[in-house]
Design a protein around this motif. Structure first.
Motif, PDB file in Angstrom:
ATOM      1  N   PRO A 208       0.823  -1.217   0.000  1.00  0.00           N
ATOM      2  CA  PRO A 208       0.000   0.000   0.000  1.00  0.00           C
ATOM      3  C   PRO A 208       0.855   1.263   0.000  1.00  0.00           C
ATOM      4  N   VAL A 209       0.335   2.284  -0.682  1.00  0.00           N
ATOM      5  CA  VAL A 209       0.981   3.592  -0.702  1.00  0.00           C
ATOM      6  C   VAL A 209       0.154   4.533   0.187  1.00  0.00           C
ATOM      7  N   VAL A 210       0.837   5.228   1.072  1.00  0.00           N
ATOM      8  CA  VAL A 210       0.174   6.139   2.009  1.00  0.00           C
ATOM      9  C   VAL A 210       0.687   7.551   1.724  1.00  0.00           C
ATOM     10  N   ALA A 211      -0.222   8.444   1.358  1.00  0.00           N
ATOM     11  CA  ALA A 211       0.186   9.808   0.986  1.00  0.00           C
ATOM     12  C   ALA A 211       0.197  10.700   2.226  1.00  0.00           C
ATOM     13  N   ALA A 212       1.191  11.570   2.325  1.00  0.00           N
ATOM     14  CA  ALA A 212       1.323  12.450   3.497  1.00  0.00           C
ATOM     15  C   ALA A 212       1.701  13.859   3.082  1.00  0.00           C
ATOM     16  N   GLY A 213       1.341  14.810   3.934  1.00  0.00           N
ATOM     17  CA  GLY A 213       1.758  16.198   3.721  1.00  0.00           C
ATOM     18  C   GLY A 213       0.608  17.082   3.296  1.00  0.00           C
ATOM     19  N   GLY A 214       0.124  17.902   4.235  1.00  0.00           N
ATOM     20  CA  GLY A 214      -0.904  18.886   3.888  1.00  0.00           C
ATOM     21  C   GLY A 214      -2.305  18.319   3.768  1.00  0.00           C
ATOM     22  N   ILE A 215      -2.511  17.104   4.251  1.00  0.00           N
ATOM     23  CA  ILE A 215      -3.870  16.538   4.146  1.00  0.00           C
ATOM     24  C   ILE A 215      -4.710  17.065   5.306  1.00  0.00           C
ATOM     25  N   PHE A 216      -5.809  17.718   4.957  1.00  0.00           N
ATOM     26  CA  PHE A 216      -6.580  18.450   5.966  1.00  0.00           C
ATOM     27  C   PHE A 216      -8.031  17.976   6.050  1.00  0.00           C
ATOM     28  N   ASP A 217      -8.665  17.766   4.898  1.00  0.00           N
ATOM     29  CA  ASP A 217     -10.101  17.430   4.952  1.00  0.00           C
ATOM     30  C   ASP A 217     -10.415  16.217   4.073  1.00  0.00           C
ATOM     31  N   GLN A 218     -11.703  15.880   4.032  1.00  0.00           N
ATOM     32  CA  GLN A 218     -12.128  14.704   3.247  1.00  0.00           C
ATOM     33  C   GLN A 218     -11.736  14.835   1.782  1.00  0.00           C
ATOM     34  N   ASN A 219     -11.822  16.058   1.253  1.00  0.00           N
ATOM     35  CA  ASN A 219     -11.476  16.234  -0.170  1.00  0.00           C
ATOM     36  C   ASN A 219     -10.020  15.887  -0.428  1.00  0.00           C
ATOM     37  N   ASP A 220      -9.142  16.275   0.503  1.00  0.00           N
ATOM     38  CA  ASP A 220      -7.714  15.941   0.341  1.00  0.00           C
ATOM     39  C   ASP A 220      -7.524  14.421   0.360  1.00  0.00           C
ATOM     40  N   ILE A 221      -8.263  13.759   1.239  1.00  0.00           N
ATOM     41  CA  ILE A 221      -8.129  12.289   1.320  1.00  0.00           C
ATOM     42  C   ILE A 221      -8.643  11.663   0.015  1.00  0.00           C
ATOM     43  N   LYS A 222      -9.792  12.157  -0.465  1.00  0.00           N
ATOM     44  CA  LYS A 222     -10.352  11.609  -1.718  1.00  0.00           C
ATOM     45  C   LYS A 222      -9.366  11.807  -2.865  1.00  0.00           C
ATOM     46  N   HIS A 223      -8.748  12.978  -2.901  1.00  0.00           N
ATOM     47  CA  HIS A 223      -7.789  13.270  -3.959  1.00  0.00           C
ATOM     48  C   HIS A 223      -6.618  12.261  -3.920  1.00  0.00           C
ATOM     49  N   ALA A 224      -6.109  12.018  -2.701  1.00  0.00           N
ATOM     50  CA  ALA A 224      -4.987  11.067  -2.565  1.00  0.00           C
ATOM     51  C   ALA A 224      -5.414   9.672  -3.033  1.00  0.00           C
ATOM     52  N   LEU A 225      -6.630   9.263  -2.676  1.00  0.00           N
ATOM     53  CA  LEU A 225      -7.103   7.927  -3.071  1.00  0.00           C
ATOM     54  C   LEU A 225      -7.285   7.858  -4.590  1.00  0.00           C
ATOM     55  N   GLU A 226      -7.759   8.961  -5.176  1.00  0.00           N
ATOM     56  CA  GLU A 226      -7.933   8.989  -6.644  1.00  0.00           C
ATOM     57  C   GLU A 226      -6.595   8.852  -7.378  1.00  0.00           C
ATOM     58  N   LEU A 227      -5.539   9.338  -6.743  1.00  0.00           N
ATOM     59  CA  LEU A 227      -4.217   9.219  -7.370  1.00  0.00           C
ATOM     60  C   LEU A 227      -3.673   7.790  -7.289  1.00  0.00           C
ATOM     61  N   VAL A 232      -3.772   7.614   4.006  1.00  0.00           N
ATOM     62  CA  VAL A 232      -3.093   8.902   4.195  1.00  0.00           C
ATOM     63  C   VAL A 232      -2.413   8.932   5.557  1.00  0.00           C
ATOM     64  N   GLN A 233      -1.370   9.753   5.642  1.00  0.00           N
ATOM     65  CA  GLN A 233      -0.740  10.017   6.942  1.00  0.00           C
ATOM     66  C   GLN A 233      -0.947  11.498   7.248  1.00  0.00           C
ATOM     67  N   ILE A 234      -1.466  11.764   8.443  1.00  0.00           N
ATOM     68  CA  ILE A 234      -1.798  13.135   8.840  1.00  0.00           C
ATOM     69  C   ILE A 234      -1.120  13.412  10.183  1.00  0.00           C
ATOM     70  N   ALA A 235      -0.511  14.591  10.319  1.00  0.00           N
ATOM     71  CA  ALA A 235       0.144  14.909  11.591  1.00  0.00           C
ATOM     72  C   ALA A 235      -0.364  16.218  12.179  1.00  0.00           C
ATOM     73  N   THR A 236      -0.167  17.332  11.458  1.00  0.00           N
ATOM     74  CA  THR A 236      -0.464  18.665  11.999  1.00  0.00           C
ATOM     75  C   THR A 236      -1.852  18.746  12.643  1.00  0.00           C
ATOM     76  N   ARG A 237      -2.846  18.186  12.000  1.00  0.00           N
ATOM     77  CA  ARG A 237      -4.217  18.289  12.532  1.00  0.00           C
ATOM     78  C   ARG A 237      -4.345  17.661  13.921  1.00  0.00           C
ATOM     79  N   PHE A 238      -3.530  16.633  14.190  1.00  0.00           N
ATOM     80  CA  PHE A 238      -3.684  15.935  15.465  1.00  0.00           C
ATOM     81  C   PHE A 238      -3.038  16.681  16.638  1.00  0.00           C
ATOM     82  N   VAL A 239      -2.316  17.759  16.353  1.00  0.00           N
ATOM     83  CA  VAL A 239      -1.654  18.477  17.458  1.00  0.00           C
ATOM     84  C   VAL A 239      -2.676  19.191  18.337  1.00  0.00           C
TER      85      VAL A 239
END
Ligand SMILES: Cc1cc2nc3c(=O)[nH]c(=O)nc-3n(C[C@H](O)[C@H](O)[C@H](O)COP(=O)(O)O)c2cc1C
Length: 351
Positions: A208-227, A232-239
């Protein structure tokens, strides 16, 4: 479109969201355990993980190795059967001992970046932990997959592909980051998705490929899955969650940050990173900050030459000494408006 579980060998991750490792001390047992409990993968950063243990000042490495077990145990308890892993930077001094300690403590996954984890397969021999490199380009992906194939006759269990909008150390040059709009990272992800197929076939497995960096909302996740990404890997939001292991002052600094406060800084090991402007960055810009003590964190740091001590700066930050701390962040930090919980983030992002 609905999210599908992330399948990593015999591990099934119900929600394909990995919480990115954040050092020093930002993602430890509390945050990682809470994310794992919601069905994602919670990642503990091992970077100076024992910074608040009594013996840390005298013996950083041994203290950190003990703290790895303590935090994995604690996170697993919170996780109630969820999946808990660690992030170990390749640049860590005595990297192999950290890897062994995480294996022995029962980490489910090890994610390793800030360098290419060329010898990681050898270090985890005999342990059922899943391993993933963090890469920022097709070139790095091909180097690592070819090397693991040739030297160890195995492949990656998954690949974290981290783009230029992420927090922490970045796999791009300062010049590239100054012209960030010219980086076609979508193309990089698509090429990596295509490239890994030959290794999936050879080893009869999924990578599996996991996309990271700047993922903020559902649209960003959908975009990564479409690619073609599988998660996805998310960090900043969890702070800015109640569960995050940082001090309240650190979380408030995230909430106060404006778009114009975000800077690219060069870490003492020469890698660029993204952080919030403050007194420390101003002083670093004006000249070197003398290093009084070495905490043995990164293998390529020479305390005599380094512009500042990154361990001291990151410990200041996690403890809440905001003006003298290094406040790593992703470039969407300014979009965070309120404190929340891990549960609420999952409710918002899962579809
Ligand atoms: C405060 C902070 C500290 C981080 N520390 C590390 C680290 O120690 N090792 C690492 O590989 N990545 C580190 N990262 C990168 C994250 O794990 C993650 O991949 C990245 O930030 C994802 O982008 P996002 O923050 O925009 O969601 C850090 C990120 C942040 C925000």
């Amino acid at each position: 479109m609905r999210m599908k579980p992330l399948i990593i060998g015999d591990l099934t991750v119900r929600v394909p969201i990995i919480q990115g490792g954040m050092g020093v001390g930002i993602s430890r047992s509390n945050l990682a355990g809470a994310v794992a409990r919601e069905g994602g993968i919670g990642i503990i950063s091992t970077a100076q993980i024992g910074y608040d243990e009594p013996d840390f000042d005298n013996n950083q490495i041994e203290t950190n190795l003990l703290a790895i077990k303590k935090h994995i145990d604690k996170a697993k308890e919170i996780a109630e059967g969820g999946i808990v892993g660690v992030n170990i930077m390749v640049a860590t001094k005595q990297y192999e001992r950290y890897v062994r300690a995480a294996c022995e403590a029962g980490a489910d996954v090890i994610i390793s970046g800030a360098g290419l984890p060329i010898s990681l397969p050898d270090m985890v021999k005999g342990c059922k932990v899943k391993i993933a490199p963090i890469v920022s380009s097709m070139r790095a992906t091909s180097v690592i997959l070819k090397m693991w194939d040739r030297k160890y006759h195995r492949t990656a269990d998954f690949i974290v592909v981290e783009g230029p909008h992420a927090g922490g150390h970045l796999g791009f040059s300062k010049e590239e980051l100054e012209n960030i709009d010219e980086i076609d990272f979508d193309r990089e992800i698509k090429e990596i998705v295509k490239y890994k197929r030959a290794f999936e076939e050879k080893y009869q497995t999924n990578i599996p490929v996991v996309a990271a960096g700047g993922i903020f909302d559902q649209n960003d996740i959908k975009h990564a899955l479409e690619l073609g990404a599988n998660g996805v890997q998310i960090a900043t939001r969890f702070v800015v969650t109640e569960e995050c292991d940082a001090s309240p002052e650190y979380k408030q600094a995230y909430l106060d940050a404006k778009e114009e406060d975000i800077r690219i800084v060069i870490s003492p090991v020469g890698m660029p990173g993204r952080a919030i402007a403050n007194g420390l960055l101003k002083k670093v810009g004006e000249g070197k900050l003398p290093i009084e003590k070495c905490f043995h964190c990164l293998s390529h740091c020479n305390p005599k030459e380094a512009p500042y001590c990154i361990t001291k700066a990151l410990i200041n930050a996690v403890r809440g000494n905001i003006e003298e701390g290094l406040l790593f962040c992703g470039d969407n930090v300014y979009r965070l408006k309120e404190m929340t919980t891990v549960k609420a983030i999952f409710e918002e992002l899962v579809f």
